[in-house]
Design a protein around this motif. Sequence first.
Motif, PDB file in Angstrom:
ATOM      1  N   ARG A 217      -6.993 -10.184  18.225  1.00 23.48           N
ATOM      2  CA  ARG A 217      -8.307  -9.569  18.006  1.00 23.48           C
ATOM      3  C   ARG A 217      -8.293  -8.616  16.812  1.00 23.48           C
ATOM      4  N   GLU A 218      -7.118  -8.053  16.550  1.00 23.09           N
ATOM      5  CA  GLU A 218      -7.016  -7.095  15.426  1.00 23.09           C
ATOM      6  C   GLU A 218      -6.509  -7.750  14.141  1.00 23.09           C
ATOM      7  N   THR A 219      -6.148  -9.037  14.244  1.00 21.09           N
ATOM      8  CA  THR A 219      -5.533  -9.693  13.084  1.00 21.09           C
ATOM      9  C   THR A 219      -6.601 -10.118  12.077  1.00 21.09           C
ATOM     10  N   GLU A 220      -6.401  -9.735  10.838  1.00 25.98           N
ATOM     11  CA  GLU A 220      -7.372 -10.122   9.814  1.00 25.98           C
ATOM     12  C   GLU A 220      -7.029 -11.482   9.233  1.00 25.98           C
ATOM     13  N   ALA A 221      -8.000 -12.091   8.600  1.00 26.48           N
ATOM     14  CA  ALA A 221      -7.776 -13.402   7.997  1.00 26.48           C
ATOM     15  C   ALA A 221      -6.612 -13.327   7.015  1.00 26.48           C
ATOM     16  N   GLY A 222      -5.746 -14.327   7.058  1.00 27.05           N
ATOM     17  CA  GLY A 222      -4.583 -14.366   6.168  1.00 27.05           C
ATOM     18  C   GLY A 222      -4.616 -15.604   5.297  1.00 27.05           C
ATOM     19  N   ALA A 223      -3.505 -16.361   5.294  1.00 31.71           N
ATOM     20  CA  ALA A 223      -3.417 -17.572   4.457  1.00 31.71           C
ATOM     21  C   ALA A 223      -4.638 -18.466   4.693  1.00 31.71           C
ATOM     22  N   ASN A 224      -5.150 -19.057   3.641  1.00 30.62           N
ATOM     23  CA  ASN A 224      -6.336 -19.937   3.671  1.00 30.62           C
ATOM     24  C   ASN A 224      -7.588 -19.260   4.217  1.00 30.62           C
ATOM     25  N   GLY A 225      -7.591 -17.939   4.263  1.00 31.89           N
ATOM     26  CA  GLY A 225      -8.767 -17.227   4.783  1.00 31.89           C
ATOM     27  C   GLY A 225      -8.946 -17.401   6.284  1.00 31.89           C
ATOM     28  N   GLU A 226      -7.881 -17.812   6.999  1.00 31.82           N
ATOM     29  CA  GLU A 226      -7.988 -18.063   8.437  1.00 31.82           C
ATOM     30  C   GLU A 226      -7.212 -17.018   9.244  1.00 31.82           C
ATOM     31  N   ILE A 227      -7.614 -16.838  10.489  1.00 26.70           N
ATOM     32  CA  ILE A 227      -6.862 -15.943  11.379  1.00 26.70           C
ATOM     33  C   ILE A 227      -5.619 -16.706  11.823  1.00 26.70           C
ATOM     34  N   GLN A 228      -4.471 -16.218  11.396  1.00 25.36           N
ATOM     35  CA  GLN A 228      -3.229 -16.961  11.575  1.00 25.36           C
ATOM     36  C   GLN A 228      -2.451 -16.471  12.795  1.00 25.36           C
ATOM     37  N   LEU A 229      -2.068 -17.406  13.646  1.00 23.52           N
ATOM     38  CA  LEU A 229      -1.202 -17.076  14.785  1.00 23.52           C
ATOM     39  C   LEU A 229       0.114 -16.483  14.296  1.00 23.52           C
ATOM     40  N   THR A 230       0.611 -17.016  13.175  1.00 23.79           N
ATOM     41  CA  THR A 230       1.874 -16.528  12.625  1.00 23.79           C
ATOM     42  C   THR A 230       1.815 -15.021  12.343  1.00 23.79           C
ATOM     43  N   ASP A 231       0.676 -14.548  11.798  1.00 18.19           N
ATOM     44  CA  ASP A 231       0.549 -13.116  11.489  1.00 18.19           C
ATOM     45  C   ASP A 231       0.569 -12.291  12.781  1.00 18.19           C
ATOM     46  N   ALA A 232      -0.112 -12.794  13.820  1.00 18.32           N
ATOM     47  CA  ALA A 232      -0.123 -12.078  15.101  1.00 18.32           C
ATOM     48  C   ALA A 232       1.278 -12.065  15.717  1.00 18.32           C
TER      49      ALA A 232
END
Length: 275
Positions: A217-232
């Motif tokens: 919920r707190e993760t901002e869009a990352g690679a490709n402008g998408e919310i990435q599971l990897t970042d979370a």
Amino acid sequence: MISKCLFPVAGYGTRFLPATKSMPKEMLPVVNKPLVQYGVEEAIEAGMTTCAMVTGRGKRAIADHFDISYELEHQIAGSGKEKYLESIRNVLEQGVFTMVRQREMKGLGHAILTGQVLTGNEPFGVLLSDDLCLNDGPGVLAQMVELYKQFRCSIVAIQEVPPEETHKYGVIAGGCLKPGIYSVEQMVEKPAPEDAPSNLAIIGRYILTPDIFDILRETEAGANGEIQLTDALQEQARRGCVMAYKFRGRRFDCGSVPGFVEATNFVYENYYSGD
Ligand code: G1P
């Protein structure tokens, strides 16, 4: 132990157009079985009998596939053709299927968050059916459940890939605890080879603990402008622990045409029993 598996199946399947114009890519058959059914069988084998599908528009065929077709059952009952229904009947006997629609395509992290309503507040599996994994022993998710019993934290499946392919995957780096088991320190989504922290790529099998939802919920869009599971997951690793596991078995990238053809040949040669 872990009873639910989330299947993000809302993606468009653009690489398989025009085949996927009106048919979900997850329903493309590898020999005679839709891709998503291989995934469901792997989840059920791991004890995850509730298969929670995050679907989208144009994906009704998936819901129909995991339901009884009375007309077909009636037509085939008592004939020599019943054997063709065996595998899907087994799946329907053992599995329960729940669905929610992802209305906007905002990435894998967003799909997982959309599935929270189905998984609730317990650890759950995630299976990306584009990655077809085959093993003569226990399937990849079953192997990961065994590991979960030891570590009780999120786990990602990994595989070594050639350096020039890191840009297609989430890539991890971490300390090797035992052969094939790593404690994740770093995770990067789709890095260029020069930015990749290793050549250990995430394959579409995860066990996630439910605290991932608050992080997502707190993760901002990352690679490709998408919310990435990897970042979370990177954040989850920072706060506590995430493990990475080099699984036993073969994996085919059925999200690409060459991988799909390779899988088809492999299944035909090794598993297809003919008429
Ligand atoms: C997703 C994940 C990626 C992972 C891959 C495995 O990417 O974001 O981290 O390595 O699945 O197949 P996608 O293939 O959906 O772009």
